[in-house]
Design a protein around this motif. Structure first.
Motif, short mmCIF file in Angstrom:
data_model
loop_
_atom_site.label_atom_id
_atom_site.label_comp_id
_atom_site.label_asym_id
_atom_site.label_seq_id
_atom_site.Cartn_x
_atom_site.Cartn_y
_atom_site.Cartn_z
N VAL A 1 1.62 -4.95 2.69
CA VAL A 1 0.21 -5.03 3.87
C VAL A 1 -0.27 -6.58 4.03
O VAL A 1 0.31 -7.52 3.92
N THR B 1 -6.09 1.56 0.79
CA THR B 1 -6.29 0.47 -0.18
C THR B 1 -5.00 -0.36 -0.87
O THR B 1 -4.25 0.48 -1.17
N ALA B 2 -5.33 -1.82 -0.70
CA ALA B 2 -3.77 -2.41 -1.15
C ALA B 2 -3.24 -2.25 -3.10
O ALA B 2 -4.66 -1.37 -3.40
N LYS C 1 0.44 -1.29 -0.22
CA LYS C 1 0.17 0.07 -0.32
C LYS C 1 0.80 1.39 -0.04
O LYS C 1 1.94 0.84 0.61
N GLU D 1 -4.98 5.35 0.19
CA GLU D 1 -3.99 5.37 1.09
C GLU D 1 -4.09 3.80 2.23
O GLU D 1 -3.03 2.86 2.35
#
Length: 66
Positions: A65, A38-39, A2, A36
């Motif tokens: 992540v 979300t993968a 991420k 920021e």
């Protein structure tokens, strides 16, 4: 992975937007918009890595992540 943005360092030059326009966007006020939480999509990882390494003020970084 991420994206993490150091908002204190970001000067909104738009280099990241030019390198990964599907991920980074400068809004009408010139502020960087990026999710920021979300993968990073796997297909965008290479362009995001380029944007992170291309940031002249080192305001961007990638983290694993869990």
């Amino acid at each position: 992975m991420k994206i993490v943005v150091d908002r204190d360092k970001c000067v909104s030059l738009g280099i990241c937007e030019g390198l990964a326009p599907d991920i980074f966007v400068l809004n009408d006020d010139g502020e960087l918009e990026v999710d920021e939480l979300t993968a990073v999509p796997e297909g965008a990882l290479e362009s995001v890595r380029s944007a992170v390494s291309g940031c002249p003020v080192n305001a961007l970084r990638l983290v694993e992540v869990d």
